[in-house]
Design a protein around this motif. Sequence first.
Motif, PDB file in Angstrom:
ATOM      1  N   LEU A 155       0.831  -1.209   0.000  1.00 14.10           N
ATOM      2  CA  LEU A 155       0.000   0.000   0.000  1.00 14.10           C
ATOM      3  C   LEU A 155       0.866   1.259   0.000  1.00 14.10           C
ATOM      4  CD1 LEU A 155      -2.795   1.408   0.340  1.00 14.10           C
ATOM      5  CD2 LEU A 155      -2.468   1.148   2.820  1.00 14.10           C
ATOM      6  N   TYR A 160      -5.231   4.243  -1.720  1.00  7.93           N
ATOM      7  CA  TYR A 160      -5.788   2.937  -2.085  1.00  7.93           C
ATOM      8  C   TYR A 160      -4.674   2.050  -2.637  1.00  7.93           C
ATOM      9  CZ  TYR A 160     -10.180   5.385  -1.434  1.00  7.93           C
ATOM     10  OH  TYR A 160     -11.208   6.109  -0.880  1.00  7.93           O
ATOM     11  N   LEU A 161      -4.992   0.811  -2.901  1.00  8.44           N
ATOM     12  CA  LEU A 161      -3.957  -0.143  -3.304  1.00  8.44           C
ATOM     13  C   LEU A 161      -3.300   0.232  -4.618  1.00  8.44           C
ATOM     14  CD1 LEU A 161      -5.809  -3.385  -2.205  1.00  8.44           C
ATOM     15  CD2 LEU A 161      -3.731  -2.434  -1.164  1.00  8.44           C
ATOM     16  N   PHE A 165      -9.557   4.078  -5.965  1.00  8.33           N
ATOM     17  CA  PHE A 165     -10.387   2.987  -5.450  1.00  8.33           C
ATOM     18  C   PHE A 165     -10.864   2.113  -6.604  1.00  8.33           C
ATOM     19  CE2 PHE A 165     -14.466   1.121  -4.295  1.00  8.33           C
ATOM     20  CZ  PHE A 165     -14.204   0.610  -3.040  1.00  8.33           C
ATOM     21  N   ASP A 169      -9.939  -2.869  -3.880  1.00  8.51           N
ATOM     22  CA  ASP A 169     -10.074  -2.274  -2.554  1.00  8.51           C
ATOM     23  C   ASP A 169     -11.376  -2.713  -1.888  1.00  8.51           C
ATOM     24  OD1 ASP A 169      -7.699  -0.376  -2.491  1.00  8.51           O
ATOM     25  OD2 ASP A 169      -8.710   0.306  -4.311  1.00  8.51           O
ATOM     26  N   TYR A 194      -6.109   3.045   5.900  1.00  9.02           N
ATOM     27  CA  TYR A 194      -6.689   2.586   4.623  1.00  9.02           C
ATOM     28  C   TYR A 194      -8.051   1.946   4.852  1.00  9.02           C
ATOM     29  CZ  TYR A 194      -7.421  -0.906   0.906  1.00  9.02           C
ATOM     30  OH  TYR A 194      -7.968  -1.708  -0.070  1.00  9.02           O
ATOM     31  N   CYS A 198     -11.675   3.249   3.365  1.00  9.72           N
ATOM     32  CA  CYS A 198     -12.574   2.444   2.530  1.00  9.72           C
ATOM     33  C   CYS A 198     -13.972   2.356   3.147  1.00  9.72           C
ATOM     34  CB  CYS A 198     -12.005   1.045   2.336  1.00  9.72           C
ATOM     35  SG  CYS A 198     -10.547   0.944   1.269  1.00  9.72           S
TER      36      CYS A 198
END
Length: 223
Positions: A155, A160-161, A165, A169, A194, A198
Amino acid sequence: MPVDPESPIEIVTFDWVPDFARGHVRDFRVRWALEEAGIGYRTRPISAVRRPAGHFADQPFGQVPAYRDGAVRMFESGAIVLHIAERSEALLPQDEAARARALCWMFAALNSIEPMLFEWGNVNLFARDEEWAKLRRPSLVAAIDKRLGHLADALGDRDYLEARFTAGDLLMASALRALEGSTLLDGHPTLAAYQRRCLARPGFLAAIGAQLAELKTEMPHYA
């Protein structure tokens, strides 16, 4: 999008679950995906205690969710989320490389993260008083902490990853909810942030709100 009784999309849900499962029944993932995609849906609640025999034609294991959209009939929440995401740029980027990365994170959530956390739930909830669970817990905690460290490293300092998004995610945050009530995220502050990010999304809040609003608070009495 609010629940729409006229929508062609139907999600089969449960009408009641025990308190520990409220807000965690996996139809919330499908609702969340539809919220992010801006697509309305309707629900068909069934009994979790006496599941209709016909339900096994829609979901071979008698679980929820099951999903229908015209001729499309699906089961397994991850597969349904992927189906929705493939039709929504809000969940899967159009750029080929970015799309491929998002798909990787979807499968990572379901294969590299969730099974360990499912075991965590079993050890700490369903089998917590059994001797094997007490013996398994220390090594499982260590393994989860290591895996969370790898996830936090991936991350980095992003929100976001990937760049934004995606459905990756959505499924990752869904899987990490298994750690609620534990301190396992405390050692990974960027990952904890994180997760909060989300779960603060309007789509998630709408999905959970809709599920809780439909679930009966007491187990129905069936004739």
